[in-house]
Design a protein around this motif. Structure first.
Motif, mmCIF file in Angstrom:
data_model
loop_
_atom_site.group_PDB
_atom_site.id
_atom_site.type_symbol
_atom_site.label_atom_id
_atom_site.label_comp_id
_atom_site.label_asym_id
_atom_site.label_seq_id
_atom_site.Cartn_x
_atom_site.Cartn_y
_atom_site.Cartn_z
ATOM 1 N N GLY A 1 0.834 -1.198 0.000
ATOM 2 C CA GLY A 1 0.000 0.000 0.000
ATOM 3 C C GLY A 1 0.865 1.243 0.000
ATOM 4 N N SER A 2 2.115 1.106 0.416
ATOM 5 C CA SER A 2 3.072 2.212 0.318
ATOM 6 C C SER A 2 4.418 1.653 -0.135
ATOM 7 N N GLY A 3 4.383 0.928 -1.213
ATOM 8 C CA GLY A 3 5.586 0.357 -1.797
ATOM 9 C C GLY A 3 5.560 -1.159 -1.793
ATOM 10 N N CYS A 4 6.421 -1.718 -2.645
ATOM 11 C CA CYS A 4 6.485 -3.168 -2.828
ATOM 12 C C CYS A 4 7.582 -3.766 -1.959
ATOM 13 N N VAL A 5 7.310 -4.915 -1.373
ATOM 14 C CA VAL A 5 8.351 -5.676 -0.687
ATOM 15 C C VAL A 5 8.514 -7.004 -1.405
ATOM 16 N N LEU A 6 9.757 -7.493 -1.456
ATOM 17 C CA LEU A 6 10.053 -8.781 -2.070
ATOM 18 C C LEU A 6 10.497 -9.755 -0.991
ATOM 19 N N PHE A 7 10.081 -11.004 -1.145
ATOM 20 C CA PHE A 7 10.579 -12.082 -0.305
ATOM 21 C C PHE A 7 11.345 -13.024 -1.227
ATOM 22 N N CYS A 8 12.684 -13.004 -1.116
ATOM 23 C CA CYS A 8 13.506 -13.856 -1.966
ATOM 24 C C CYS A 8 13.994 -15.046 -1.166
ATOM 25 N N GLY A 9 14.184 -16.167 -1.842
ATOM 26 C CA GLY A 9 14.704 -17.333 -1.167
ATOM 27 C C GLY A 9 14.695 -18.522 -2.089
ATOM 28 N N ARG A 10 15.367 -19.585 -1.676
ATOM 29 C CA ARG A 10 15.387 -20.807 -2.483
ATOM 30 C C ARG A 10 14.001 -21.445 -2.470
ATOM 31 N N SER A 11 13.832 -22.371 -3.387
ATOM 32 C CA SER A 11 12.605 -23.161 -3.387
ATOM 33 C C SER A 11 12.464 -23.877 -2.043
ATOM 34 N N GLY A 12 11.305 -23.774 -1.462
ATOM 35 C CA GLY A 12 11.074 -24.389 -0.163
ATOM 36 C C GLY A 12 11.374 -23.485 1.018
#
Lengths: 99, 316
Positions: free
Chosen positions: B130-141
């Motif tokens: 709602g006030s910018g994008c957040v990313l969640f990065c990580g390996r599969s699983g």
């Protein structure tokens, strides 16, 4: 006849990629996941001087002209620094060129 | 397209918006935003692909590449030739299912195309706070999708669950919408409760199920507010720690989607330049926990508290 270790040629490894962050430098080894190296201003300058495959003598000569450093101390520090880069596989040392 | 393989798609193709691109596709892509006007940036179609690339291509696992061309070869699903960031030719295997082809196209195929266009595809979920994008990065699983679903339950919007494409626009990082669905393992479904709109995944033997997120899907680009890198570690609690620029650059590099493609496409230098820009300008956090993934609702709440401390990106 013993070979002068400072006569060796140093090159950047093909799997190394580098980029600046402010006045420091980040180097990634593209073949070693997660491995990165963060060089301070002096280390960054040594990396820049490695363009073209100079000898360690050549790098030391440039540094002593740019900075107020003792030549013998510079030679020891540069040798140790380059050895670490080679250990981490972001640099390659070659024998000195034939006379 | 000439020499089309004998394959009968379930429905006509169309033109869609996908990660900021206008994509004209003969392969049906249900659920994507459609009706994009103007000339297509990308064309996806059926066609025969060569047995191999000319010259001395880079050889990888199930692919080979030269700058500008990447050939994906799978035994059971399809061969795909991706060229110049503009076209994808799909030659399906005789018993391939359309859903499997779609996953390959929107995964490996799209990764190759984005890299050819000089874009940065990260393996991660992208959500609009709602006030910018957040990313969640990580390996599969690692729990990206489970965490993304928990965030939807908290009212966030979805940009993509698997592929976060970061673009630098006037020097500012933004993420464009991708695919409006989340794929979850059955145990993740159980841990989240019973989200509405669950449907069985459309590939045989595929255990994951689809969460239809069209009701909470973003329709336009969102400035990037922060990146969270999920890693298993040690210690009794979930820990969130800021990464310095060098560590952030290394972490982002680790999570480039289909990173093995980069060497074959000779795309390392521009990609790294983008990563360094992000590492200098966007907060990157490392999230570590020991053992099994913590309760996703609790983790989402903890991370929301953290990103609220980050401040808003330009444009908000």
């Amino acid at each position: 006849m013993a070979t002068d270790p400072l006569a060796r040629i140093v090159r950047k490894a093909p799997q190394a990629i580098a980029g600046p962050i402010d006045d420091t430098l980040v180097i990634l080894n593209l073949e070693a996941e997660g491995a990165y190296h963060h060089l301070n201003r002096t280390g960054r300058r040594v990396w820049e001087l490695m363009d073209g495959g100079p000898t360690l003598t050549g790098i030391c000569g440039a540094l002593t002209r740019e900075f107020a450093v003792d030549p013998a101390a510079c030679a020891a520090d540069v040798s140790a620094f380059v050895d670490r880069l080679v250990e981490r596989k972001v640099a390659i040392l070659e024998p000195s060129a034939p006379a | 397209m000439r020499n089309k393989p004998d394959f009968h798609p379930s429905a006509p193709g169309g033109t869609h918006y996908l990660h900021g691109l206008r994509v004209a596709s003969e392969l049906p892509l249900p659920g994507l935003a459609s009706g994009a006007s103007g000339a297509a940036d990308v064309r996806i179609g059926w066609g025969r692909v060569p047995a191999g690339l000319q010259g001395r291509p880079f050889q990888g696992f199930k692919f080979e590449a030269v700058p500008g061309q990447l050939l994906i070869r799978t035994l059971r699903i399809a061969d795909i030739l991706v060229q110049s960031g503009r076209t994808m030719a799909i030659q399906p295997r005789p018993d391939a299912r359309e859903g499997e082809i779609r996953m390959l196209v929107l995964g490996w195929g799209l990764a190759a195309l984005l890299l050819q266009r000089g874009l940065l595809p990260l393996h991660g979920s992208a959500l609009d706070t709602g006030s910018g994008c957040v990313l969640f990065c990580g390996r599969s699983g690692a729990g990206k999708s489970t965490l993304a679903a928990a965030c939807l339950d908290r009212g966030l919007g979805l940009l993509d669950d698997n592929l976060a494409v970061v673009r630098l626009e006037a020097g500012r990082a933004a993420v464009h919408p991708g695919v409006p669905e989340i794929r979850l393992c059955p145990d993740a479904v159980a841990r989240l409760g019973r989200p509405a709109g669950m449907a069985r995944a459309d590939s045989p033997g595929e255990e994951k199920v689809l969460l239809d997120a069209r009701g909470q899907f973003c329709r336009g680009p969102v400035p990037l507010r922060g990146i969270y890198v999920l890693e298993r570690g040690e210690g009794p609690r979930t820990e969130v720690a800021a990464l310095g620029p060098a560590g952030a650059a290394a972490a982002l590099w680790r999570h480039v989607f289909r990173r093995p493609f980069v060497a074959g496409l000779d795309a390392a230098a521009p990609l790294f330049a983008t990563i360094l820009h992000l590492a200098r300008s966007v907060p990157v956090r490392r999230v570590r926990w020991a053992g099994a993934l913590p309760p996703p609702q609790a983790m989402a709440a903890q991370l929301e508290q953290d990103w609220q401390s980050l401040g808003s990106p330009h444009g908000y």
